[in-house]
Scaffold this motif. Structure first.
Motif, PDB file in Angstrom:
ATOM      1  N   LYS A 118      63.150  97.196  76.402  1.00 51.08           N
ATOM      2  CA  LYS A 118      64.586  97.906  75.410  1.00 51.08           C
ATOM      3  C   LYS A 118      64.171  97.820  74.053  1.00 51.08           C
ATOM      4  N   MET A 119      63.730  96.535  73.093  1.00 53.00           N
ATOM      5  CA  MET A 119      64.242  96.238  72.415  1.00 53.00           C
ATOM      6  C   MET A 119      62.843  96.277  71.871  1.00 53.00           C
ATOM      7  N   LEU A 120      62.078  96.333  72.493  1.00 59.99           N
ATOM      8  CA  LEU A 120      60.067  96.315  71.651  1.00 59.99           C
ATOM      9  C   LEU A 120      60.056  98.666  71.558  1.00 59.99           C
ATOM     10  N   VAL A 121      60.810  99.324  72.459  1.00 53.21           N
ATOM     11  CA  VAL A 121      60.494 100.037  72.730  1.00 53.21           C
ATOM     12  C   VAL A 121      61.569 100.770  71.123  1.00 53.21           C
ATOM     13  N   GLN A 122      62.347 100.052  71.521  1.00 55.74           N
ATOM     14  CA  GLN A 122      63.586 100.542  70.083  1.00 55.74           C
ATOM     15  C   GLN A 122      63.113 100.605  68.804  1.00 55.74           C
ATOM     16  N   HIS A 123      62.225  99.025  68.752  1.00 51.20           N
ATOM     17  CA  HIS A 123      61.881  98.882  67.762  1.00 51.20           C
ATOM     18  C   HIS A 123      61.012  99.559  67.460  1.00 51.20           C
ATOM     19  N   GLU A 124      60.383 100.877  68.268  1.00 47.86           N
ATOM     20  CA  GLU A 124      58.376 101.227  67.905  1.00 47.86           C
ATOM     21  C   GLU A 124      57.921 100.685  67.384  1.00 47.86           C
ATOM     22  N   ILE A 125      57.835  99.408  68.554  1.00 48.89           N
ATOM     23  CA  ILE A 125      56.727  98.502  68.339  1.00 48.89           C
ATOM     24  C   ILE A 125      55.121  99.068  69.172  1.00 48.89           C
ATOM     25  N   PRO A 126      54.217  99.584  68.501  1.00 51.13           N
ATOM     26  CA  PRO A 126      53.368 100.492  68.834  1.00 51.13           C
ATOM     27  C   PRO A 126      52.397  99.378  70.710  1.00 51.13           C
ATOM     28  N   ILE A 127      53.251 100.214  71.716  1.00 56.36           N
ATOM     29  CA  ILE A 127      52.448  98.996  72.735  1.00 56.36           C
ATOM     30  C   ILE A 127      52.097 100.365  73.491  1.00 56.36           C
ATOM     31  N   THR A 128      51.173 100.326  74.764  1.00 53.47           N
ATOM     32  CA  THR A 128      50.693 101.021  75.787  1.00 53.47           C
ATOM     33  C   THR A 128      50.880 100.644  76.894  1.00 53.47           C
ATOM     34  N   ILE A 129      50.994  99.954  77.896  1.00 52.93           N
ATOM     35  CA  ILE A 129      51.594  99.674  78.752  1.00 52.93           C
ATOM     36  C   ILE A 129      52.706  98.877  78.950  1.00 52.93           C
ATOM     37  N   LEU A 130      53.322  98.370  79.755  1.00 52.93           N
ATOM     38  CA  LEU A 130      54.850  97.757  79.611  1.00 52.93           C
ATOM     39  C   LEU A 130      55.370  97.573  81.171  1.00 52.93           C
ATOM     40  N   ARG A 131      55.536  96.728  81.732  1.00 56.39           N
ATOM     41  CA  ARG A 131      55.563  96.492  82.922  1.00 56.39           C
ATOM     42  C   ARG A 131      57.098  95.082  83.153  1.00 56.39           C
ATOM     43  N   ILE A 132      57.950  95.532  83.825  1.00 56.76           N
ATOM     44  CA  ILE A 132      58.740  94.405  84.266  1.00 56.76           C
ATOM     45  C   ILE A 132      59.053  94.458  84.927  1.00 56.76           C
ATOM     46  N   SER A 133      58.645  93.259  86.252  1.00 52.47           N
ATOM     47  CA  SER A 133      58.649  92.944  87.490  1.00 52.47           C
ATOM     48  C   SER A 133      60.422  92.564  88.265  1.00 52.47           C
ATOM     49  N   ASP A 134      61.126  92.821  88.121  1.00 52.57           N
ATOM     50  CA  ASP A 134      62.415  91.953  89.068  1.00 52.57           C
ATOM     51  C   ASP A 134      62.230  91.103  90.217  1.00 52.57           C
ATOM     52  N   GLU A 135      63.180  89.793  89.435  1.00 52.75           N
ATOM     53  CA  GLU A 135      62.680  88.741  90.971  1.00 52.75           C
ATOM     54  C   GLU A 135      61.680  88.618  92.030  1.00 52.75           C
ATOM     55  N   ASP A 136      62.490  89.854  92.794  1.00 53.71           N
ATOM     56  CA  ASP A 136      62.242  90.246  93.959  1.00 53.71           C
ATOM     57  C   ASP A 136      60.841  90.663  94.484  1.00 53.71           C
ATOM     58  N   GLU A 137      59.910  91.588  92.647  1.00 55.94           N
ATOM     59  CA  GLU A 137      58.560  91.462  93.439  1.00 55.94           C
ATOM     60  C   GLU A 137      57.803  91.230  92.932  1.00 55.94           C
ATOM     61  N   THR A 138      58.330  89.557  91.519  1.00 58.38           N
ATOM     62  CA  THR A 138      57.869  88.707  91.190  1.00 58.38           C
ATOM     63  C   THR A 138      57.159  87.797  92.079  1.00 58.38           C
ATOM     64  N   GLU A 139      58.157  87.734  93.068  1.00 66.56           N
ATOM     65  CA  GLU A 139      57.641  85.969  94.050  1.00 66.56           C
ATOM     66  C   GLU A 139      57.175  86.793  94.838  1.00 66.56           C
ATOM     67  N   ALA A 140      57.068  88.172  95.170  1.00 69.52           N
ATOM     68  CA  ALA A 140      55.931  89.190  96.302  1.00 69.52           C
ATOM     69  C   ALA A 140      54.688  88.570  95.480  1.00 69.52           C
TER      70      ALA A 140
END
Lengths: 556, 556
Positions: A313-335
């Motif tokens: 959230k901070m990355l986008v609200q601070h308008e830092i120019p990113i192209t891709i952002l993906r955050i996996s929760d604990e269950d997805e990370t485990e898989a």
């Protein structure tokens, strides 16, 4: 073309009708030995001993089109096909529901298209509309056939005796380039790889890479309000469309090629997302960018999902120019961690575990964030540096570029894995939504809890993963994957229980019923929060398609 | 609130009905001595000897509302007014046409509202709709009354015997703030200064500063697809709206508070720009930003318009984060330079001329670019540095921060100057459009030439200025100002000749008939390039306002 993209154009005829993607490409689980203990642990499946699913050849019902009624098409030199294989590849999209309907041979006889047509021009399309009207046939526009919401189901409207799949694959050219305005006019039937290849020859890119990229079309992206994995940098398809042209049963028209206007309700935004209800999108003037000279993709670990989401959230609200952002929760990370594991732990894996422990990350339960940058060399370095500092302050532990490179290499291959999972006897489905930031954690938990309760009632083991896939200053998209033991004999009923529950929770939360998959058949029951909204969408249809021949049963 | 903004909330009752803005504020041309030789040179007007226009008191036609029919309103405790002054301030917007209709006393008797109502709630609005339906009255939604396209003309639809101005000024609160999602829910009737004041108390800003900012409302901005002067940094109003709520004659409904969705045709984009045709926008959830800690506004000179425009295009196509960008063509620059001149040339002016000559800029014919940056201190410095290097390479000659500061101070005062110009016997009008970059110079020239030809036929001296006011990677907005000798006795006919010609040229060029002023009455003849587009907008109206009571005669 972006270096994140490795594929060649594949015509839909080369696609499997019984699974994802090209017939020549199969996912082999033995390359992912870490999956087997995961399957054993969570689903009691001893993967290696599981018998392979035996696919029986499908017998299609006869086509409702008589040979004599094909004369008009022949005269107009419109290509068509009534072969079983062609009708089968055009019958359904690529959702879990679709594949199970075919695997269980339970698709009703009147849900196959009676014929597949291949128009080469707007004139052909108008001829097809007239022919369908005359013969009481539904028109099902077909781009790449990758809908996962029933968007190309061959449904008949009231009084219609058959359905016609209209495959746009022959309308696949770039028509003109306006370098000063950085726009390119292309036909709707062009596939992703072909479009990026032609753009790349002019050092241009659209930057639109949905997971279906290899097998989906420009017109399909526009018709379904698609959103690609690089959306943080390039936006959704609505941001990429300068103007578009549509052929409706009442005639063709187009929006103005202007960057912005104050001209009443937005015609462009009415046609965008219309999912074939109003007509076929034949031409799109897209906003293109110079190919980036530099790209950087790296991964961070976080101790928990809330911390990772807050950092995103901070990355986008601070308008830092990113192209891709993906955050996996604990269950997805485990898989994902399980998938990456070798049969015998490598030295690198062991070092990785020690590193995580040293950085106070529990290797059994943590979250990952993938973040990517594109642009000029110095810009990418500067933006990465700014983002890195913010992520470190927010509890992010750098995992380097290795996992990012692996993700980029595999990004379009992941959907292939569903097929062997189905062979193992699993239900595998995905769903997605979007909400404001303040509702993220509540919605995340409520969906997971509700789906697990459904599985419990079904006495099925179940894992529900989530990643945050698209980010905005004011909210975020959540993408869920469901794995559960499949209930033999009630495959569709079981799926419907999950789907209905997810739809209900999303609806109740005032979240979007879809962030980028679209509405089709699967979401239409939970789209309209007011009958007036429905009335508006229907009223437009009545103007553009008064006889109701266009894609019946979708959205409305 | 932005430091670029210096104003206090002014209720519309304090506005002049015969000119722009607050009754307490008048433009005095003697503060701009450089204007007099300019007027003499181009229009043969000896300004000082011109008699001041004597405004005769207007006699309004009697209201069509009988006292007995006011009982329902009284019972519902809905405030209303039938005074001449109130009906007069609500009769028209603020365009040249509007002011000339009043100055020449030629507004037809059936073009005044019969009553002005002040609802305090959605319930009040529904009561008003029912009352208007019963008494065959048109509903004219009124925000700040600053339309310059006839958007609040008190027109009657077929069978309607009167018109009711519905002034939303009592629905002017902020309802809630969601700091995590950076959104604020506010009522539609809140005025710009009040909104920014309340946001500023939370260190937030919307960043929306159209020239009407002091006298226009949030609901009005949304209803007309407004775009502010800081659009390069903050976007248009459509980018700032997360969701909205509308009260139509068929009931109230709202869009979902989500950042993005793939849910069919965009309901938000259907209601945005609907100009009161479908209902009244009562609540808007806006996307806000933290107030910038630093701002920088500076000016550059260019030898010609093409060079300046090209530099502006590069700034946006290179994605350099700018907030404000304005490029005046040679004619507009000449006028601004004249306005800035003192009666006796100052030492600073003389030095300025020497500087320009030394930098190879012809002080008699050049262009200016105003460029502004906002953000954190170090960001603003970095972005300014990048932009400065690009502008220098593109032929830009720095003129420092002085002219920028002056523009920021005067930005909302400029419209006041129109009134004394009218007193001098001039026609003063503005119009705006947008087009793709590749069509910019052709359109710029064609509009100027066409308008000058009109003036020639009228045997009127004429100057047509243009500035580029809003920028996109794929195109730009052009804003024209027209000054011409007014033809006494045919003021409205003369204006109509200019307006029709501009509309025709814009239409022929496939440019937008309005970038941000909207459609109203003035642009509706050149809005629809296809009858199907018109049919779509009309079909939505039929669903939401089947009796046609809402703002008749606008757009359709």
């Amino acid at each position: 073309m972006s270096q994140f993209t490795e594929c060649e154009p594949v015509h839909e005829f080369q696609m499997k009708w019984w699974g994802w993607g090209s017939k020549t490409r199969l996912a082999d689980l033995s390359h992912y030995p870490g999956i087997f203990p995961y399957m054993k642990k969570h689903f009691g499946i001893n993967a290696k001993s599981q018998p392979e699913f035996q696919l029986k050849p499908l017998k299609l019902p006869p086509s409702a089109i008589s040979e004599s009624s094909l004369v008009t098409l022949s005269k107009a030199k419109i290509l068509f096909s009534v072969t079983d294989e062609c009708r089968l590849t055009h019958a359904l999209g690529k959702s879990y529901r679709d594949l199970m309907l075919l695997r269980t041979q339970s698709l009703e006889k009147d849900k196959f298209p009676d014929i597949v047509l291949f128009p080469k021009s707007e004139q052909d399309i108008m001829t097809i509309y007239a022919w369908c009207l005359e013969h009481k046939l539904a028109v099902i526009p077909f781009g790449g056939g990758t809908s996962v919401v029933g968007g190309i189901d061959s449904l008949r409207g009231p009084g219609q005796v058959g359905a016609v799949s209209v495959d746009l694959c022959s309308m696949n050219n770039i028509l003109s380039t306006d370098m000063a305005s950085m726009t390119v006019k292309a036909q709707g039937g062009i596939f992703g790889p072909q479009l990026e290849k032609l753009l790349g020859q002019q050092n241009l890119t659209l930057g639109h890479f949905p997971q279906s990229f290899e097998f989906s079309t420009l017109g399909g992206w526009v018709a379904t309000r698609s959103c690609g994995q690089n959306s943080c940098g390039y936006g959704g398809i609505e941001d990429m469309v300068q103007s578009l042209r549509i052929v409706t049963p009442k005639g063709a028209f187009e929006t103005l090629p202007v960057p912005r206007e104050a001209a009443g309700p937005s015609l462009k935004e009415i046609l965008l997302g219309s999912e074939g209800l109003y007509g076929i999108i034949t031409e799109v003037t897209i906003r293109v960018k110079k190919c980036p000279s530099s790209q950087h993709l790296c991964m961070y670990a976080f101790s928990d999902f809330a911390k990772a989401a807050n950092a995103g959230k901070m990355l986008v609200q601070h308008e830092i120019p990113i192209t891709i952002l993906r955050i996996s929760d604990e269950d997805e990370t485990e898989a994902f961690v399980a998938m990456a594991k070798k049969a015998i732990p490598t030295f690198k894996e062991k070092i990785g575990e020690i590193y995580l422990r040293w950085m106070k990350i529990d290797s059994q339960k943590f979250c990952t964030m993938l973040v990517g940058f594109e642009g000029g060399d110095s810009e990418v370095k500067a933006h990465y540096k700014t983002a890195h500092a913010l992520l470190r302050r927010s509890g992010g532990v750098p995992l380097g570029q290795g996992p990012g490179k692996k993700w980029a290499k595999d990004r379009f291959f992941l959907p292939y894995l569903r097929d062997p999972f189905l062979d193992l006897g699993l239900l595998v489905d995905t769903l997605e939504t979007s909400t404001q930031w303040s509702n993220l954690h509540h919605l995340h938990q409520e969906i997971k809890t509700a789906l697990k309760q459904i599985a419990e009632k079904q006495k099925a083991s179940c894992k529900v993963f989530c990643h945050l896939s698209h980010y905005y200053a004011n909210g975020v998209a959540l993408y869920f994957s469901i794995l559960a033991n499949r209930q033999d004999g009630r495959e569709l009923a079981q799926w419907m229980e999950f789907k209905q529950m997810a739809n209900q929770v999303i609806f109740k939360n005032n979240a979007s019923i879809s962030h980028h998959h679209g509405i089709g058949v699967d979401h239409k029951t939970h789209l309209f929060h007011s009958p007036l909204h429905r009335a508006v969408v229907a009223a437009i249809k009545t103007q553009l398609d008064p006889e109701g021949i266009m894609n019946p049963g979708k959205i409305l």
